[in-house]
Scaffold this active site. Structure first.
Site: not given
Length: 265
Positions: A14, A12
């Site tokens: 953020d 991922d």
């Protein structure tokens, strides 16, 4: 755990590599180690606003050098899904360039007249007239697709309503549930695996959220690592009925261990 002794990484963005437009300490060294060792990786995001080129520029400003081809978004996954479902179809889109560009490149025509799909993505300027148009098109028979179910998104001022919140509004008005393509739908992971040409048994997912990253990773058959630099904490993670393969404080904890991320420290 992998028969070849070599892992492929999905991570991922953020909360794992960047946090509020700032580099998570060690993220640059982690990605550099992957590149130096020839380890394939993709950076994933549920955010459909930006194209991979936009995201590359955003990451460069934080000090991370990620090639466009190593970025996979819910917009790209949505375009791939729709192209497989109805090649060269048509859609009414609420969203930004990340979504419209992906659909155009998949051969889709964007139209307000009798589209095959209404596709809802992320935007900072949700318009009442566009939402009303979407409702009427769905009532007229268009299929309802949403890029991701995230109810809110972050900003420097606080939470913002995101795709999931607007989808709930449209669902309440039409009685039609959307099909969400992005995390936690494992379809997002499987499309990423196909994009990078790898298999679930030799791939791991790194995320900061139990409800999206770890959930979708587990359902796609991946090993999972939860980092504590984003949304989920050790305490909140314990409340879920599933567990990540490993919990670490930060992506920096993997530096020097990318070839054996689950080995002893």
């Amino acid at each position: 755990m992998t028969t070849e002794g070599r892992w492929t990484y999905l991570t991922d963005m953020d909360g794992v590599l960047v946090h509020e437009e700032h580099l998570v300490p060690g993220a640059d060294e982690f990605l550099a180690e992957l590149r130096e060792n020839g380890i394939p990786f993709l950076v994933l995001t549920n955010n459909s606003i930006y194209t991979p080129r936009d995201l590359r520029a955003r990451l460069m400003r934080t000090g991370l050098d990620v090639p466009e081809e190593s970025i996979w978004t819910s917009a790209l996954a949505t375009a791939k899904f729709l192209s497989s479902q109805r090649p060269n179809g048509s859609a009414f889109v609420i969203g930004e360039a990340g979504l419209t560009t992906a659909l155009h490149e998949a051969g889709y025509v964007l139209t307000e007249r009798d589209p095959d799909y209404v596709v809802l993505g992320e935007t900072r300027t949700y318009s009442f007239s566009a939402i009303t148009r979407a409702i009427r098109l769905i009532e007229g028979g268009a299929k309802f697709i949403a890029t991701n179910p995230d109810a809110t998104g972050p900003s420097l001022e606080g939470s913002l309503p995101a795709t999931g919140s607007i989808a709930a509004l449209i669902e309440r008005a039409t009685g039609r549930q959307p099909y969400y393509v992005g995390k936690p739908n494992p379809l997002m992971m499987r499309s990423a695996l196909r994009a990078i040409g790898t298999h679930s048994e030799s791939t791991l997912m790194i995320g900061d959220r139990m409800d999206t990253d770890v959930h979708s990773g587990i359902e796609a058959g991946l090993q999972t690592i939860l980092v504590l630099t984003g949304i989920s904490t050790r305490e909140s993670a314990d409340r879920y009925p599933y567990r990540p393969t490993r919990v670490i404080d930060s992506i920096a904890d993997l530096i020097g261990h990318t070839s054996d991320p689950f080995g002893p420290r």
